[in-house]
Design a protein around this motif. Structure first.
Motif, PDB file in Angstrom:
ATOM      1  N   TYR A   1       0.830  -1.205   0.000  1.00  0.00           N
ATOM      2  CA  TYR A   1       0.000   0.000   0.000  1.00  0.00           C
ATOM      3  C   TYR A   1       0.867   1.259   0.000  1.00  0.00           C
ATOM      4  CZ  TYR A   1      -3.424   3.526   1.251  1.00  0.00           C
ATOM      5  OH  TYR A   1      -4.213   4.650   1.243  1.00  0.00           O
ATOM      6  N   VAL A   2       1.836   1.321   0.898  1.00  0.00           N
ATOM      7  CA  VAL A   2       2.680   2.521   0.998  1.00  0.00           C
ATOM      8  C   VAL A   2       3.581   2.655  -0.233  1.00  0.00           C
ATOM      9  CG1 VAL A   2       4.408   3.737   2.396  1.00  0.00           C
ATOM     10  CG2 VAL A   2       2.585   2.458   3.512  1.00  0.00           C
ATOM     11  N   LYS A   3       3.968   1.535  -0.819  1.00  0.00           N
ATOM     12  CA  LYS A   3       4.759   1.581  -2.054  1.00  0.00           C
ATOM     13  C   LYS A   3       3.984   2.267  -3.175  1.00  0.00           C
ATOM     14  CE  LYS A   3       7.731  -2.463  -1.330  1.00  0.00           C
ATOM     15  NZ  LYS A   3       8.053  -3.859  -1.764  1.00  0.00           N
ATOM     16  N   GLY A   4       2.666   2.179  -3.136  1.00  0.00           N
ATOM     17  CA  GLY A   4       1.843   2.779  -4.182  1.00  0.00           C
ATOM     18  C   GLY A   4       1.531   4.246  -3.951  1.00  0.00           C
ATOM     19  N   LEU A   5       2.035   4.817  -2.852  1.00  0.00           N
ATOM     20  CA  LEU A   5       1.780   6.222  -2.540  1.00  0.00           C
ATOM     21  C   LEU A   5       3.015   7.078  -2.834  1.00  0.00           C
ATOM     22  CD1 LEU A   5       0.122   5.727   0.988  1.00  0.00           C
ATOM     23  CD2 LEU A   5      -1.065   6.004  -1.205  1.00  0.00           C
ATOM     24  N   ASP A   6       2.818   8.372  -2.799  1.00  0.00           N
ATOM     25  CA  ASP A   6       3.954   9.294  -2.839  1.00  0.00           C
ATOM     26  C   ASP A   6       4.490   9.357  -1.411  1.00  0.00           C
ATOM     27  OD1 ASP A   6       5.789  11.294  -3.249  1.00  0.00           O
ATOM     28  OD2 ASP A   6       4.320  12.914  -3.371  1.00  0.00           O
ATOM     29  N   SER A   7       5.296   8.367  -1.079  1.00  0.00           N
ATOM     30  CA  SER A   7       5.657   8.143   0.325  1.00  0.00           C
ATOM     31  C   SER A   7       7.123   8.411   0.636  1.00  0.00           C
ATOM     32  CB  SER A   7       5.326   6.702   0.717  1.00  0.00           C
ATOM     33  OG  SER A   7       6.053   5.790  -0.106  1.00  0.00           O
ATOM     34  N   GLY A   8       7.841   9.054  -0.266  1.00  0.00           N
ATOM     35  CA  GLY A   8       9.258   9.297  -0.044  1.00  0.00           C
ATOM     36  C   GLY A   8       9.529  10.105   1.219  1.00  0.00           C
TER      37      GLY A   8
END
Length: 441
Positions: A284-291
């Protein structure tokens, strides 16, 4: 579990939204405060309100104490949002295992403090609380063995073995630490013989200490353990960088591992967006703008509770040294831009320290052109601004830690594993005080 997943996802979304909005603030290096004029990067209303504020007032506001200083609504709203979204850092009541300690443990009154010998105060708090917590989860998981990664001198597994009767294995990469750990085991047994019967001594479980340098999950799958260790729990007290995520992945993928208790550390050393990355872990977090930048992950490892307490007591004058370092950076850049972020000697602030004396100490043994100290005299008048900026950045840090920890929780939930986060340690003693626990049902 579905509702828990959705709750965690929502929390991550909200945290990242705030982080991305104030990424510019998180990523400011205090070192470059005067070089890049960081103060002017704050919103105009913030500048006006904070211009003459005593840093003590900020400490009170962040700590929830009453204060007469009025801050802009945007800043108050930010502090309130951070507090509501961050994982609580207090509230754990020390849930204990109701089952009695086994009769063959070192339970003699004279041996009450035997496990705390050679252990510093911070570590005493951590290993005592961690051992209780691990023992509880071992019982709930019907597991009689634990493997501790980064076991060091073996203080934690010594309690788990001798006090709680668990089969304990310590994995440590430094040979010298392993040798010292075995020596401490022998010392403990020598002392215990004075108070325990031969039968009691025969039932004690001596921990096993191994030397292994881990770099991939494949090594964990091939780890050779004692024949007494079939099913076991994984524990890690502040494993550095990617080691924490590596252990979580092993827990998820190995049938023999029944539970995990792990405390994060050194988030700035996490690999990002690589094949075996430490962050993000969950799909899930990999698919977000999570940098999350290195700078933001680094400040997430600072001691916010202790820092705020010092501000509340008005003990911040020694922080003037950060303004001195920022002023020195400006002078060095004026001499030669290639000196940017040049390593210098670390100097502690003293009450009578001047900027000139700071520079002499910091640049000791470094030959260079004479510095024009007068060029930053006006900057140093505003040294409290440096403290204020650092405080604002630190206020955001719990959100960064929250995202990293919730990503690990989501990774386990995505793999159908029951898990939770508990603020077990006193945050004023141990800043990274959350234990992530996962158990296979």
């Amino acid at each position: 579990m579905h509702s828990q997943v959705e709750t965690v996802k929502s929390a991550v979304d909200k945290c990242l939204q705030v982080i991305k909005t104030y990424e510019w603030l998180l990523d400011l290096y205090v070192l470059d405060f005067f070089v890049d004029n960081h103060w002017e990067k704050l919103p105009a209303l913030w500048q006006k309100s904070l211009e003459n504020v005593d840093p003590k007032e900020l400490g009170d506001i962040l700590s929830g104490n009453q204060t007469k200083h009025m801050l802009p609504l945007s800043l108050l709203a930010l502090f309130k949002t951070i507090g509501s979204l961050s994982i609580p850092r207090k509230g754990y009541n020390g849930v204990r295992n109701n089952q009695a300690v086994e009769k063959y443990s070192c339970s003699h009154l004279k041996l009450k403090n035997i496990f705390l010998k050679h252990v510093k105060l911070k570590k005493r708090h951590e290993i005592s609380m961690m051992a209780d917590f691990v023992n509880l989860n071992a019982k709930l998981s019907k597991c009689e063995a634990v493997v501790d990664f980064g076991s060091g001198l073996g203080h934690l597994i010594r309690i788990l073995s001798y006090k709680y009767g668990l089969h304990s294995v310590g994995i440590e990469m430094q040979t010298q630490l392993t040798l010292e750990a075995r020596k401490l085991d022998s010392e403990l047994e020598y002392t215990a013989k004075k108070y325990l019967t031969e039968e009691q001594m025969s039932k004690l479980h001596r921990p096993i200490h191994c030397n292994v340098t881990l770099s991939s999950i494949d090594q964990l799958q091939e780890l050779s353990l004692s024949t007494s260790v079939t099913n076991y729990g994984l524990i890690g007290l502040h494993p550095c960088g990617d080691l924490g995520p590596l252990l979580i992945k092993h827990f998820v993928n190995c049938d023999k591992v029944k539970f995990i208790c792990i405390v994060g550390c050194c988030f700035m050393k996490l690999s990002y967006n690589t094949e075996a990355c430490g962050y993000p872990m969950s799909q899930y977090v990999k698919g977000l703008d999570s940098g999350l930048s290195y700078t933001s992950r680094e400040i997430a490892c600072h001691a916010i509770d202790t820092y705020c307490e010092r501000l509340c007591r008005g003990e911040y004058k020694d922080l003037k040294v950060h303004a001195y370092r920022a002023a020195l950076e400006k002078l060095l850049m004026q001499i030669d831009p290639s000196l940017k972020h040049m390593p210098i000697r670390s100097v502690k602030h003293t009450n009578n320290m001047t900027f000139n004396s700071y520079c002499d100490a910091a640049l000791n043994r470094i030959s260079m052109k004479p510095l024009q100290h007068a060029a930053v005299a006006q900057d140093l008048v505003h040294w409290k601004r440096v403290v204020i900026l650092y405080t604002l950045r630190l206020a955001l840090a719990p959100l960064v830690e929250t995202v990293i920890l919730l990503d690990r929780i989501l990774y386990m939930l995505e793999n159908g594993i029951s898990c939770a986060i508990y603020p077990v340690f006193d945050p004023k003693i141990s800043p990274r005080n959350h234990i992530i626990v996962g158990r296979k049902l």
